[in-house]
Enzyme design. Structure first.
Site, PDB file in Angstrom:
ATOM      1  N   HIS A 226     -25.931 -22.042  -6.741  1.00 38.00           N
ATOM      2  CA  HIS A 226     -26.937 -23.048  -6.404  1.00 38.00           C
ATOM      3  C   HIS A 226     -26.937 -24.222  -7.387  1.00 38.00           C
ATOM      4  O   HIS A 226     -27.499 -25.280  -7.094  1.00 38.00           O
ATOM      5  CB  HIS A 226     -28.344 -22.417  -6.326  1.00 38.00           C
ATOM      6  CG  HIS A 226     -28.936 -22.059  -7.646  1.00 38.00           C
ATOM      7  ND1 HIS A 226     -28.919 -20.768  -8.156  1.00 38.00           N
ATOM      8  CD2 HIS A 226     -29.575 -22.807  -8.584  1.00 38.00           C
ATOM      9  CE1 HIS A 226     -29.537 -20.752  -9.327  1.00 38.00           C
ATOM     10  NE2 HIS A 226     -29.948 -21.970  -9.611  1.00 38.00           N
ATOM     11  N   ASP A 256     -24.580 -15.825  -5.254  1.00 39.12           N
ATOM     12  CA  ASP A 256     -24.968 -16.933  -6.125  1.00 39.12           C
ATOM     13  C   ASP A 256     -24.065 -17.009  -7.353  1.00 39.12           C
ATOM     14  O   ASP A 256     -24.524 -17.204  -8.479  1.00 39.12           O
ATOM     15  CB  ASP A 256     -26.435 -16.821  -6.553  1.00 39.12           C
ATOM     16  CG  ASP A 256     -26.999 -18.148  -7.048  1.00 39.12           C
ATOM     17  OD1 ASP A 256     -26.403 -19.192  -6.740  1.00 39.12           O
ATOM     18  OD2 ASP A 256     -28.022 -18.136  -7.757  1.00 39.12           O
ATOM     19  N   SER A 333     -30.188 -21.235 -15.308  1.00 37.74           N
ATOM     20  CA  SER A 333     -29.414 -20.653 -14.209  1.00 37.74           C
ATOM     21  C   SER A 333     -27.923 -20.711 -14.504  1.00 37.74           C
ATOM     22  O   SER A 333     -27.379 -21.759 -14.851  1.00 37.74           O
ATOM     23  CB  SER A 333     -29.703 -21.409 -12.907  1.00 37.74           C
ATOM     24  OG  SER A 333     -31.040 -21.242 -12.513  1.00 37.74           O
TER      25      SER A 333
END
Length: 488
Positions: A226, A256, A333
């Site tokens: 993402h 992901d 992230s």
């Protein structure tokens, strides 16, 4: 005439003023009135008096008078509606006060408008240079403009590298009581910032920022899918501030995970075993919190493993995560989660999963990481083939408990709710409403059916037994690639 004088509000004083008007404004000397003429009339006048007054008015020549101003305080008589603004006897004149009040309001309003305009000019002069610099800056703080490549202009280049060496060497820990400083000192050399660039108004602008880490000295970097999604170009920044143009090799949206490659040799992190991770172990997260540019790069946070194999529905697929209370911020992230040996055991990916359901639960102390065993398996597939194959049969199911089964005359198991497009289970003959009671000969109420499916490889098959209309039926289902299936 009698009716007109008897209108409501026409007082005796009005009659007197009317009768006095010719004398005052005509400029001629008037004969002395009789006692009867001078007497005021209270109520309705008698006919002779009316006739006399009328005759007296008609006998006086008309002399035009200059218009009186609204704020004149003198009495204004002369009859008719011309004098409706004149103050009556005993009443104060508020004309001047009203005008002064109106002027005060106008002055205050004009002053406020001027203040707003001056403030807008000052603010514009202050913000213009900042906005101009932002529009003219194509990349992060140092201003690097990545050189376009085939991959950056047309998507992932795919894999093909089957010889890449994965993983590095764990640091030597001398302080067993507090190994965090030694781990951080070594790990920061392998942790990078990832900036995704998109064209906006004809210029490349940052659209997302995250973290990544080097898994191979050949330049391969793991981050979250993402973070790089929809990016046109990518900038990778090491801990010393050096920037490199990144090439997207490929990614797995469902898991992901994505892999970038840079033309540089940076030290690779040591890869640990997430299956050996236990609840209560101390872990270290390193990342670049977004929103501060380069000011907070390499932020180190420490916590504990709150849970392992935490099964959550993520990207419409049941997946397992490591749960930690180490502080995880936007921008972390794709960053690594280390154990106290200096080995990566997870890839930070989630923080807001709990709050996204509008549950009102605070997400502080609740973070999730992809187990490194799953992430490295996906990364190796991407590096070698450019994509990830995820084994599956393409179903969505809900668990039927013993209590639910007894209340509805069913059997415990996994009831099929929907099929994905391209589902191999549907192609094998299963139907919505079927209850899977055994998988590979094992009771699904005692084992995790997803684990049994994930243990297979694409192209293999799996045996299931379903309950339908009171009967048990056996099926052989081919294992397909879930990444090639879509939601209906």
């Amino acid at each position: 005439m009698n009716d007109e004088w008897n209108q409501p509000g026409f007082s005796a004083s009005d009659e007197e003023k009317k009768s006095e008007a010719p004398e005052r404004f005509s400029g001629q000397e008037q004969p002395e009135r009789t006692e009867q003429e001078q007497a005021p009339s209270w109520g309705k006048p008698s006919e002779p008096q009316l006739w006399q007054n009328a005759q007296s008015e008609q006998s006086q020549p008309f002399v035009p008078q200059p218009p009186r101003r609204a704020y004149d305080s003198g009495p204004r008589y002369g009859g008719g509606y011309q004098n409706y603004n004149a103050p009556r006897a005993g009443q104060p004149n508020h004309a001047r006060k009203k005008k002064s009040k109106a002027g005060l309001i106008i002055g205050i309003t004009a002053g406020a408008i001027c203040a707003i305009l001056v403030g807008a000019v000052i603010m514009g002069a202050f913000l213009y240079p900042i906005f101009r610099d932002y529009q003219q800056t194509p990349g992060p703080s140092t201003g690097i403009t990545p050189t376009p490549s085939a991959s950056q202009g047309s998507g992932p280049v795919g894999g093909g590298d089957t010889d890449a060496s994965i993983g590095g060497t764990a640091p030597t820990i001398t302080d067993q009581i507090n190994p965090i400083p030694e781990i951080a000192e070594t790990a920061l050399k392998s942790v990078v910032g990832v900036t995704t660039m998109q064209s906006q108004g004809g210029q490349l602008q940052p659209s997302a920022r995250g973290t990544g880490f080097v898994i191979s000295s050949s330049g391969y970097i793991v981050t979250n899918y993402h973070v790089i999604k929809d990016g046109e170009q990518f900038v990778v920044t090491d801990h010393d501030g050096n920037e490199y143009a990144g090439t997207l090799i490929g990614g797995d949206k469902n898991l992901d995970i994505a892999v970038l490659k840079i033309d540089a040799e940076l030290p690779a992190v040591a890869i640990g075993d997430s299956d050996a991770t236990r609840v209560g172990e101390q872990v270290i997260a390193i990342g670049d919190p977004s929103g501060a540019g380069q000011n907070l790069t390499g932020t180190v946070t420490v916590g504990y493993v709150s849970a392992v194999n935490r099964e959550l529905m993520f990207n419409n697929i049941r997946q397992k995560f490591i749960q930690t209370d180490a502080a995880v911020n936007p921008g972390n992230s794709g960053g690594p989660l280390f154990n106290t040996k200096g080995e990566v055991v997870g890839v930070v990916t989630l923080k807001s999963l709990v709050s996204s359901a509008n549950s009102g639960v605070s997400t502080e102390g609740i973070g999730f990481a992809i187990p490194i065993n799953n992430a490295i398996d996906a990364a190796q597939q991407i590096i070698s083939s450019g994509s990830v194959q995820r084994p599956g049969i393409g179903i969505r199911y809900s668990e039927v408990t013993q209590a639910t089964a007894e209340a509805n005359n069913l059997v415990p198991g996994n009831m099929i709710a929907t099929f994905m497009n391209g589902s191999t289970a549907q192609q094998a003959g299963l139907q919505v409403g079927d209850i899977i009671i055994r998988c590979e000969g094992q009771d699904v109420t005692k084992v995790n059916m997803s684990d049994l499916v994930n243990a297979k490889k694409v192209g293999e098959s799996i045996e299931v037994t379903v309950w339908r209309d009171g009967q048990e039926m056996d099926f052989t289902i081919p294992i397909g690639d879930v990444n090639q299936m879509t939601e209906e």
